[in-house]
Design an enzyme around this catalytic site. Structure first.
Site: not given
Length: 196
Positions: A160-162
Site C-alpha cells: 500500500p504505497c498510497h
C-alpha cells in the site's frame, strides 16, 4: 533476469472502482499490479514482464487454476484467483489486509526492504510518512529514497504505497495518479469521501 518458471506467468485484467488494473502472478505469487490497464498500457506491461521474468505471461483464462494431479504447488492462475478475491473484498470496504502470496522478483535492495516494511507494518486505515518509513528500515534521512521506492512499487494497492504521506501532511505523489491515491485513502477512511 530470473530463471524461467516451470509454468508461465499468468495475467488478468480487473475492473475496480479506481479503474482497470492488470494483475500478474507467477508460481510464487502476485508479481505485478498495473494501473490504467487498457490498450497500450497492457501491451507495455506484458512486454516488461516477459523481459523481466524470462517467460511470456499468458491470459489466466487459458491456464488451469489448479495444478494437474501429478504436480504439486500453487499455479499462477490460482494466485490470480486469490488476488482477485482479496481485492474484491478490499474494494467492497473490508478493513482487513489484502493477503495474497507475493513474488518480489520485480524489486530488490533498498526498494524491496522499504516495500516489505510497508506491507508488513502499515495496516489498512493507517498512514506513514516517508521519513518514518526510512527510519523503520534503518536508513534515517533517506526519505527521498523511500519516495523512489514507492514509485518503483510493482505491487501498488496490495503493497500500500498510497498510505505513505509527506511529513507536512500533504498527500505526496502516486504512480496511479493523485485522484486514485485520494480514492484509496477515502476507501480506508483516512480521507473523507468525495461529495460528488
Amino acid at each position: 533476469m530470473t530463471d524461467t518458471p516451470a509454468r508461465p506467468p499468468a495475467w488478468t485484467p480487473r475492473e475496480t472502482p479506481i479503474g482497470p488494473l492488470l494483475l500478474a502472478a507467477t508460481e510464487k505469487g502476485l508479481v505485478n499490479v498495473v494501473f490504467h490497464a487498457e490498450g497500450r498500457t497492457i501491451d507495455r506491461a506484458l512486454a516488461r514482464l516477459s523481459a523481466r521474468l524470462g517467460a511470456e505471461p499468458e491470459p489466466a483464462e487459458s491456464l488451469p487454476a489448479q495444478p494437474p494431479p501429478d504436480e504439486h504447488g500453487p499455479t499462477p492462475a490460482g494466485h490470480l484467483a486469490t488476488a482477485v478475491a482479496a481485492l474484491d473484498r478490499y474494494f467492497a470496504g473490508s478493513p482487513g489486509p489484502v493477503t495474497v502470496p507475493l513474488d518480489w522478483s520485480l524489486s530488490g535492495g533498498f526498494n524491496e526492504r522499504v516495500l516489505r516494511a510497508l506491507a508488513a507494518h502499515v495496516p489498512y486505515g493507517a498512514t506513514v510518512g516517508y521519513e518514518d518509513l526510512a527510519r523503520r528500515v534503518g536508513e534515517p534521512g533517506a526519505a527521498r529514497a523511500v519516495g523512489v521506492a514507492m514509485g518503483s512499487n510493482p505491487l501498488p494497492v496490495v503493497v500500500p504505497c498510497h498510505r505513505v504521506l509527506e511529513s507536512s501532511g500533504g498527500i505526496g505523489g502516486f504512480g496511479g495518479g493523485l485522484e486514485t491515491k485520494r480514492a484509496l485513502l477515502a476507501l480506508e477512511g483516512v480521507l473523507p469521501q468525495p461529495l460528488f
